[in-house]
Design an enzyme around this catalytic site. Sequence first.
Site, short mmCIF file in Angstrom:
data_model
loop_
_atom_site.label_atom_id
_atom_site.label_comp_id
_atom_site.label_asym_id
_atom_site.label_seq_id
_atom_site.Cartn_x
_atom_site.Cartn_y
_atom_site.Cartn_z
N SER A 1 0.81 -1.21 0.00
CA SER A 1 0.00 0.00 0.00
C SER A 1 0.85 1.27 0.00
CB SER A 1 -0.95 -0.06 1.20
OG SER A 1 -1.93 0.94 1.11
N GLU B 1 10.60 5.58 -9.91
CA GLU B 1 10.28 6.13 -11.22
C GLU B 1 10.52 7.63 -11.34
OE1 GLU B 1 6.86 2.78 -12.32
OE2 GLU B 1 6.35 4.91 -12.37
N LYS C 1 -0.60 -4.07 -3.54
CA LYS C 1 -1.91 -3.49 -3.24
C LYS C 1 -2.01 -2.15 -3.96
CE LYS C 1 -4.94 -1.89 0.47
NZ LYS C 1 -5.05 -0.49 0.01
#
Length: 498
Positions: A326, A337, A351
């Site tokens: 999560s 990224e 998740k």
Amino acid sequence: MDEQKNNPNEQDEQPKLDQHDAPAGKYIRLKPFVFIMLIFVLILSTTGITMFALTFGDEKVVDVGAPERREFQKLYQAYDELKAGYYADINQETLVNGAINGMIDSLGDPYSDYMNQEEAAQFHENISSSFQGIGAEIQERNGYISVVSPIKNSPAEKAGILTNDKIMAVDGESIQGMGASEAVLLIRGEKGTSVTLTIQRGELTEPMEITIVRDEIPIETVYADMLEEKVAHIQITSFSENTYDELLSAISEMEEAGMKALVLDVRQNPGGLLTSAIDISNLFIEDGMPLFQTKEKGKDADIYVATNGTKVKVPVSLLIDGGSASASEILAAAMSESAGIKLVGLNTFGKGTVQTANELTDGSNMKFTTAKWLTPEGNWIHEKGIAPDVKVEYPSYTQLPYLDASLQMKNGVLSDQVKSAEEMLTAIGIDPGKIDGLFDNQTETAVKQVQKEAKLEETGILTGETTYALMDRLRLKIEKEDPQLLKAKNLILEELAK
């Protein structure tokens, strides 16, 4: 809305016109009292006609209120028939709660849940400063209650509970088919009380019982220490209300100690508050770069971007594993990224959804999935997780099952627990002989060595304090010889050397 107050003199203020004032043959203005009485008679007459129509006529003659929703007719029918015909008394609140539970369960979403008043109070407690229990994040998955991860230094972690353990029963009561909120109510309890969990670890192993003494679980979520060569190691165990402030304090402490690089650690971190994840991600991402995206049904994605503020300036790497879920994955994706930060360890949990908790009028709560979240590049990691840049496995001994300290393992005993004990002894550098599950003379000698080093009576029997001493030795070894942390540290040092 304020009630309108009647003026007791209101009628007296109305204009009056007596009979002797009226010209012959002209209309006469009615006195207010007579006018009100006529209206009253008219209302009574209309009510009588309506009642007659409802009683003896076509039921469609009168249409009052909001139109009935046809999709609920079957639900109402089932409710009425149960109330009327069930052989025992029915609790109306339980029946309604069950209906709501059934609707949410039918979604097949382990992250959507209905909580009654008591369960909702427990949910709010999760993000407070502390709670009493065993300290483990759980979820319902495929009809089973599974451990997402134990909280650092919690009774659950100290007892040997691991990520992906299935909790089959609580104090002998099966919890298969229960939702996570129901299971939490059974597992939690007052400090000092104990609870026995029946744990299934892996598909082929026999279930084992682990008794855990509940304690106060402080929501202290950040732990910092300085490694060699001024590389700081900061672990975040969950994303709670105070985590961001705790992290800022830890970073300041490490800076004062001369921090040259940072290994951030979200292993076994099951997540938490989205706002906390945003604030923490912002520390590592340049202003204007994307942090993550959210996508609601039928809408374009909303993109969250980093803003000005405090930024970490030293080289960073991030530790992840299968217990990172999560909010931990939001942080990992943003760092990877949008900042090119290396991820070290194992694939994350996977998740990729966002839940909203809506409180109902009676204090109960519906927590359900309202959106997907996507990585800065638009990837949905749900049930796939995030792969590390550098994969580093845990040593096999970190996955050994918990030893039951109530058992007496001694010469001649043959069992899976003995085999696990032999593997633990081998891991800490004490030779138990052949690892075959048979407690023989060599195993007894090895156990006596553990007892000697722990200053316990040298009986050669593995039970009670001796069992705990063996598991503590193994835990210390795991913490000291952490291959993932060592790899992350070396990557940072290589970057510094460039």
